[in-house]
Scaffold this motif. Structure first.
Motif, PDB file in Angstrom:
ATOM      1  N   LYS A  15      29.912  43.381  38.149  1.00 35.05           N
ATOM      2  CA  LYS A  15      29.247  42.679  39.265  1.00 35.05           C
ATOM      3  C   LYS A  15      29.690  43.172  40.630  1.00 35.05           C
ATOM      4  CE  LYS A  15      30.794  38.481  38.831  1.00 35.05           C
ATOM      5  NZ  LYS A  15      31.778  38.443  37.764  1.00 35.05           N
ATOM      6  N   GLY A  34      34.077  34.928  44.061  1.00 37.71           N
ATOM      7  CA  GLY A  34      35.293  34.734  43.275  1.00 37.71           C
ATOM      8  C   GLY A  34      36.527  34.685  44.169  1.00 37.71           C
ATOM      9  N   TYR A  37      37.535  31.148  45.226  1.00 34.96           N
ATOM     10  CA  TYR A  37      38.284  30.400  44.212  1.00 34.96           C
ATOM     11  C   TYR A  37      39.679  30.994  44.013  1.00 34.96           C
ATOM     12  CZ  TYR A  37      33.823  28.207  43.432  1.00 34.96           C
ATOM     13  OH  TYR A  37      32.654  27.517  43.632  1.00 34.96           O
ATOM     14  N   GLY A  70      43.184  35.512  39.057  1.00 30.77           N
ATOM     15  CA  GLY A  70      41.900  35.227  38.409  1.00 30.77           C
ATOM     16  C   GLY A  70      42.002  34.012  37.501  1.00 30.77           C
ATOM     17  N   ALA A  73      42.250  30.942  39.620  1.00 31.97           N
ATOM     18  CA  ALA A  73      40.929  30.659  40.200  1.00 31.97           C
ATOM     19  C   ALA A  73      40.061  29.927  39.187  1.00 31.97           C
ATOM     20  CB  ALA A  73      40.255  31.971  40.609  1.00 31.97           C
ATOM     21  N   GLY A 104      29.046  36.037  41.679  1.00 31.02           N
ATOM     22  CA  GLY A 104      29.874  34.927  41.212  1.00 31.02           C
ATOM     23  C   GLY A 104      29.477  34.477  39.815  1.00 31.02           C
ATOM     24  N   ILE A 107      25.615  31.523  41.317  1.00 29.96           N
ATOM     25  CA  ILE A 107      24.846  31.789  42.550  1.00 29.96           C
ATOM     26  C   ILE A 107      23.346  31.556  42.317  1.00 29.96           C
ATOM     27  CG2 ILE A 107      24.380  33.444  44.407  1.00 29.96           C
ATOM     28  CD1 ILE A 107      27.365  32.560  44.064  1.00 29.96           C
ATOM     29  N   ARG A 150      39.036  33.065  29.665  1.00 31.18           N
ATOM     30  CA  ARG A 150      38.423  32.815  30.975  1.00 31.18           C
ATOM     31  C   ARG A 150      36.918  32.615  30.822  1.00 31.18           C
ATOM     32  NH1 ARG A 150      38.188  35.358  36.337  1.00 31.18           N
ATOM     33  NH2 ARG A 150      39.302  37.260  35.799  1.00 31.18           N
ATOM     34  N   ARG A 157      32.609  24.670  31.381  1.00 34.86           N
ATOM     35  CA  ARG A 157      32.920  23.564  32.301  1.00 34.86           C
ATOM     36  C   ARG A 157      31.647  22.752  32.570  1.00 34.86           C
ATOM     37  NH1 ARG A 157      33.789  27.962  36.843  1.00 34.86           N
ATOM     38  NH2 ARG A 157      31.626  28.185  37.476  1.00 34.86           N
TER      39      ARG A 157
HETATM   40  O1   DC Z   1      34.675  36.819  39.886  1.00 30.98           O
HETATM   41  P1   DC Z   1      36.184  36.536  39.781  1.00 30.98           P
HETATM   42  O2   DC Z   1      36.812  37.092  38.548  1.00 30.98           O
HETATM   43  O3   DC Z   1      36.896  36.950  41.023  1.00 30.98           O
HETATM   44  O4   DC Z   1      36.281  34.930  39.698  1.00 30.98           O
HETATM   45  C1   DC Z   1      37.508  34.273  39.492  1.00 30.98           C
HETATM   46  C2   DC Z   1      37.236  32.880  38.933  1.00 30.98           C
HETATM   47  O5   DC Z   1      36.627  32.072  39.939  1.00 30.98           O
HETATM   48  C3   DC Z   1      36.294  32.826  37.744  1.00 30.98           C
HETATM   49  O6   DC Z   1      36.977  32.967  36.522  1.00 30.98           O
HETATM   50  C4   DC Z   1      35.624  31.489  37.890  1.00 30.98           C
HETATM   51  C5   DC Z   1      35.645  31.207  39.368  1.00 30.98           C
HETATM   52  N1   DC Z   1      34.346  31.414  40.019  1.00 30.98           N
HETATM   53  C6   DC Z   1      33.437  30.399  39.917  1.00 30.98           C
HETATM   54  O7   DC Z   1      33.697  29.407  39.235  1.00 30.98           O
HETATM   55  N2   DC Z   1      32.249  30.479  40.564  1.00 30.98           N
HETATM   56  C7   DC Z   1      31.949  31.560  41.288  1.00 30.98           C
HETATM   57  N3   DC Z   1      30.768  31.619  41.932  1.00 30.98           N
HETATM   58  C8   DC Z   1      32.859  32.638  41.372  1.00 30.98           C
HETATM   59  C9   DC Z   1      34.064  32.539  40.708  1.00 30.98           C
END
Ligand code: DC
Length: 197
Positions: A15, A34, A37, A70, A73, A104, A107, A150, A157
Protein backbone atom coordinates in the motif's frame (compact mmCIF):
# COMPACT_ATOMS: atom_id res chain seq x y z
CA UNK A 1 -10.36 19.35 -7.96
CA UNK A 2 -11.68 17.20 -5.11
CA UNK A 3 -10.52 13.65 -5.81
CA UNK A 4 -9.80 10.96 -3.25
CA UNK A 5 -7.93 7.72 -3.77
CA UNK A 6 -8.56 5.31 -0.87
CA UNK A 7 -6.01 2.51 -0.56
CA UNK A 8 -6.73 -0.11 2.09
CA UNK A 9 -5.31 -3.49 2.94
CA UNK A 10 -3.16 -5.42 5.42
CA UNK A 11 0.41 -4.65 6.51
CA UNK A 12 3.23 -5.13 3.99
CA UNK A 13 0.94 -5.69 0.99
CA UNK A 14 2.51 -2.75 -0.87
CA UNK A 15 0.00 0.00 0.00
CA UNK A 16 2.66 2.49 1.04
CA UNK A 17 4.75 2.13 -2.12
CA UNK A 18 1.69 2.23 -4.37
CA UNK A 19 0.27 5.26 -2.54
CA UNK A 20 3.48 7.26 -2.72
CA UNK A 21 3.98 6.41 -6.40
CA UNK A 22 0.48 7.36 -7.54
CA UNK A 23 0.43 10.50 -5.37
CA UNK A 24 3.63 11.65 -7.05
CA UNK A 25 2.41 10.72 -10.51
CA UNK A 26 -0.90 12.61 -10.24
CA UNK A 27 0.37 15.45 -8.03
CA UNK A 28 -1.93 14.48 -5.15
CA UNK A 29 -1.14 14.82 -1.44
CA UNK A 30 -0.52 11.58 0.45
CA UNK A 31 -1.46 10.62 4.01
CA UNK A 32 -0.23 7.35 5.52
CA UNK A 33 -2.99 6.99 8.12
CA UNK A 34 -1.18 4.12 9.87
CA UNK A 35 1.27 6.76 11.12
CA UNK A 36 -1.53 8.39 13.13
CA UNK A 37 -2.19 5.15 15.02
CA UNK A 38 1.54 4.45 15.33
CA UNK A 39 2.07 7.90 16.86
CA UNK A 40 -0.78 7.36 19.35
CA UNK A 41 0.65 3.97 20.36
CA UNK A 42 4.17 5.39 20.70
CA UNK A 43 3.11 8.28 22.95
CA UNK A 44 2.20 5.91 25.76
CA UNK A 45 -0.18 6.85 28.58
CA UNK A 46 -3.90 7.05 27.91
CA UNK A 47 -4.40 6.35 24.17
CA UNK A 48 -7.64 8.35 23.95
CA UNK A 49 -5.98 11.44 25.42
CA UNK A 50 -2.97 10.87 23.14
CA UNK A 51 -5.22 10.69 20.04
CA UNK A 52 -7.13 13.82 21.07
CA UNK A 53 -3.88 15.75 21.57
CA UNK A 54 -2.06 14.47 18.47
CA UNK A 55 -0.05 17.17 16.64
CA UNK A 56 1.91 16.99 13.35
CA UNK A 57 5.26 16.84 15.20
CA UNK A 58 4.17 13.50 16.73
CA UNK A 59 4.26 11.99 13.22
CA UNK A 60 7.94 12.65 12.59
CA UNK A 61 9.41 10.50 15.36
CA UNK A 62 11.86 8.10 13.75
CA UNK A 63 10.82 5.04 15.78
CA UNK A 64 7.34 4.82 14.25
CA UNK A 65 8.25 2.33 11.51
CA UNK A 66 9.34 -0.54 13.77
CA UNK A 67 7.43 -3.81 14.19
CA UNK A 68 6.82 -2.88 17.84
CA UNK A 69 5.25 0.44 16.83
CA UNK A 70 3.00 -1.38 14.33
CA UNK A 71 1.91 -3.78 17.03
CA UNK A 72 1.18 -0.93 19.49
CA UNK A 73 -0.74 0.90 16.75
CA UNK A 74 -2.92 -2.11 16.05
CA UNK A 75 -3.75 -2.36 19.77
CA UNK A 76 -4.81 1.27 20.20
CA UNK A 77 -6.70 1.12 16.87
CA UNK A 78 -9.38 -1.15 18.36
CA UNK A 79 -10.48 1.63 20.77
CA UNK A 80 -13.51 3.42 19.26
CA UNK A 81 -12.69 6.77 20.99
CA UNK A 82 -9.17 6.70 19.52
CA UNK A 83 -10.60 6.19 16.02
CA UNK A 84 -13.23 8.88 16.55
CA UNK A 85 -10.56 11.42 17.55
CA UNK A 86 -8.73 10.85 14.24
CA UNK A 87 -11.70 10.85 11.84
CA UNK A 88 -12.12 14.58 11.22
CA UNK A 89 -8.47 15.21 10.34
CA UNK A 90 -8.50 12.32 7.83
CA UNK A 91 -11.81 13.41 6.26
CA UNK A 92 -10.60 16.95 5.81
CA UNK A 93 -7.35 15.72 4.26
CA UNK A 94 -9.28 13.42 1.89
CA UNK A 95 -11.51 16.21 0.55
CA UNK A 96 -8.90 18.97 0.35
CA UNK A 97 -8.70 20.68 -3.02
CA UNK A 98 -5.99 19.24 -5.27
CA UNK A 99 -6.49 15.50 -4.82
CA UNK A 100 -5.46 13.15 -2.02
CA UNK A 101 -4.30 9.58 -1.58
CA UNK A 102 -4.91 8.02 1.85
CA UNK A 103 -3.76 4.55 2.77
CA UNK A 104 -4.96 2.57 5.75
CA UNK A 105 -7.55 -0.03 6.72
CA UNK A 106 -10.91 1.82 6.70
CA UNK A 107 -10.46 4.66 4.22
CA UNK A 108 -12.86 3.40 1.55
CA UNK A 109 -15.41 2.11 4.07
CA UNK A 110 -15.51 4.65 6.94
CA UNK A 111 -13.28 7.69 6.39
CA UNK A 112 -14.21 8.42 2.79
CA UNK A 113 -16.91 6.10 1.40
CA UNK A 114 -17.40 8.67 -1.38
CA UNK A 115 -13.77 8.27 -2.60
CA UNK A 116 -13.57 8.43 -6.39
CA UNK A 117 -11.17 5.47 -6.55
CA UNK A 118 -10.90 2.65 -4.00
CA UNK A 119 -8.24 -0.01 -4.04
CA UNK A 120 -7.80 -2.95 -1.70
CA UNK A 121 -4.21 -4.15 -1.85
CA UNK A 122 -3.47 -7.57 -0.45
CA UNK A 123 -1.05 -10.53 -0.68
CA UNK A 124 -0.68 -13.87 1.08
CA UNK A 125 0.53 -13.65 4.70
CA UNK A 126 3.67 -15.62 3.75
CA UNK A 127 4.66 -13.21 1.00
CA UNK A 128 3.95 -10.17 3.20
CA UNK A 129 5.91 -11.65 6.09
CA UNK A 130 8.83 -12.38 3.77
CA UNK A 131 8.87 -8.78 2.52
CA UNK A 132 8.71 -7.42 6.08
CA UNK A 133 11.43 -9.84 7.24
CA UNK A 134 13.76 -8.62 4.46
CA UNK A 135 13.38 -5.09 5.89
CA UNK A 136 13.61 -5.86 9.60
CA UNK A 137 15.55 -9.17 9.84
CA UNK A 138 15.19 -11.49 12.85
CA UNK A 139 13.33 -14.80 12.74
CA UNK A 140 11.06 -15.06 9.69
CA UNK A 141 8.63 -17.41 11.48
CA UNK A 142 8.19 -14.81 14.23
CA UNK A 143 7.52 -12.11 11.64
CA UNK A 144 4.88 -14.36 10.00
CA UNK A 145 3.21 -14.98 13.38
CA UNK A 146 3.07 -11.23 14.00
CA UNK A 147 1.63 -10.53 10.55
CA UNK A 148 -1.11 -13.12 11.10
CA UNK A 149 -1.91 -11.81 14.60
CA UNK A 150 -2.07 -8.20 13.37
CA UNK A 151 -4.34 -9.15 10.42
CA UNK A 152 -6.71 -10.89 12.82
CA UNK A 153 -6.82 -7.94 15.22
CA UNK A 154 -7.36 -5.41 12.40
CA UNK A 155 -10.00 -7.50 10.61
CA UNK A 156 -11.94 -8.75 13.64
CA UNK A 157 -12.33 -5.53 15.64
CA UNK A 158 -15.86 -4.21 16.09
CA UNK A 159 -15.21 -0.62 14.97
CA UNK A 160 -14.08 0.05 11.39
CA UNK A 161 -12.56 -3.37 10.74
CA UNK A 162 -10.22 -3.88 7.81
CA UNK A 163 -12.42 -4.99 4.94
CA UNK A 164 -12.55 -4.29 1.21
CA UNK A 165 -15.31 -1.85 0.25
CA UNK A 166 -17.77 -3.55 -2.11
CA UNK A 167 -16.75 -1.14 -4.88
CA UNK A 168 -12.97 -1.45 -4.34
CA UNK A 169 -10.63 -2.71 -7.06
CA UNK A 170 -8.76 -5.71 -5.65
CA UNK A 171 -4.99 -5.79 -6.21
CA UNK A 172 -3.38 -9.04 -5.08
CA UNK A 173 0.40 -8.55 -5.04
CA UNK A 174 1.23 -12.16 -4.07
CA UNK A 175 2.49 -12.83 -7.56
CA UNK A 176 2.31 -9.35 -9.02
CA UNK A 177 5.34 -7.06 -8.70
CA UNK A 178 4.77 -3.84 -6.82
CA UNK A 179 5.64 -1.88 -9.97
CA UNK A 180 2.94 -3.76 -11.91
CA UNK A 181 0.51 -2.98 -9.07
CA UNK A 182 1.46 0.72 -9.31
CA UNK A 183 0.57 0.64 -13.02
CA UNK A 184 -2.79 -1.03 -12.32
CA UNK A 185 -3.56 1.56 -9.63
CA UNK A 186 -2.53 4.43 -11.91
CA UNK A 187 -4.70 3.17 -14.75
CA UNK A 188 -7.75 2.89 -12.43
CA UNK A 189 -7.17 6.50 -11.35
CA UNK A 190 -6.56 7.72 -14.91
CA UNK A 191 -9.71 6.14 -16.29
CA UNK A 192 -11.81 7.62 -13.46
CA UNK A 193 -10.37 11.08 -14.10
CA UNK A 194 -10.99 10.72 -17.86
CA UNK A 195 -14.54 9.49 -17.22
CA UNK A 196 -15.27 12.69 -15.27
CA UNK A 197 -13.85 15.02 -17.92
O1 DC B 1 -0.52 0.63 7.97
P1 DC B 1 0.28 0.41 9.27
O2 DC B 1 0.94 -0.93 9.34
O3 DC B 1 1.22 1.53 9.52
O4 DC B 1 -0.84 0.46 10.43
C1 DC B 1 -0.51 0.20 11.78
C2 DC B 1 -1.78 -0.21 12.52
O5 DC B 1 -2.65 0.92 12.63
C3 DC B 1 -2.61 -1.29 11.86
O6 DC B 1 -2.21 -2.58 12.25
C4 DC B 1 -4.02 -0.96 12.28
C5 DC B 1 -4.01 0.53 12.50
N1 DC B 1 -4.65 1.28 11.41
C6 DC B 1 -6.02 1.35 11.43
O7 DC B 1 -6.65 0.74 12.29
N2 DC B 1 -6.68 2.10 10.52
C7 DC B 1 -6.00 2.75 9.56
N3 DC B 1 -6.67 3.50 8.67
C8 DC B 1 -4.59 2.65 9.50
C9 DC B 1 -3.94 1.89 10.44
Amino acid sequence: MIFTVAIDGPAAAGKGTISRAVAERFGFRHLDTGLLYRAVGAKGGDPVAAAQALVPDDLVRDDLRSLAAGEAASRVAVIPEVRAALVEFQRRFARMDGGAVLDGRDIGTVICPEAEVKLFVTASPQVRAHRRWREVGGDEADVLAQVIARDARDADRATAPMVAAPDAVLLDTTEMSISAAVERAASAIRSTIEGRA
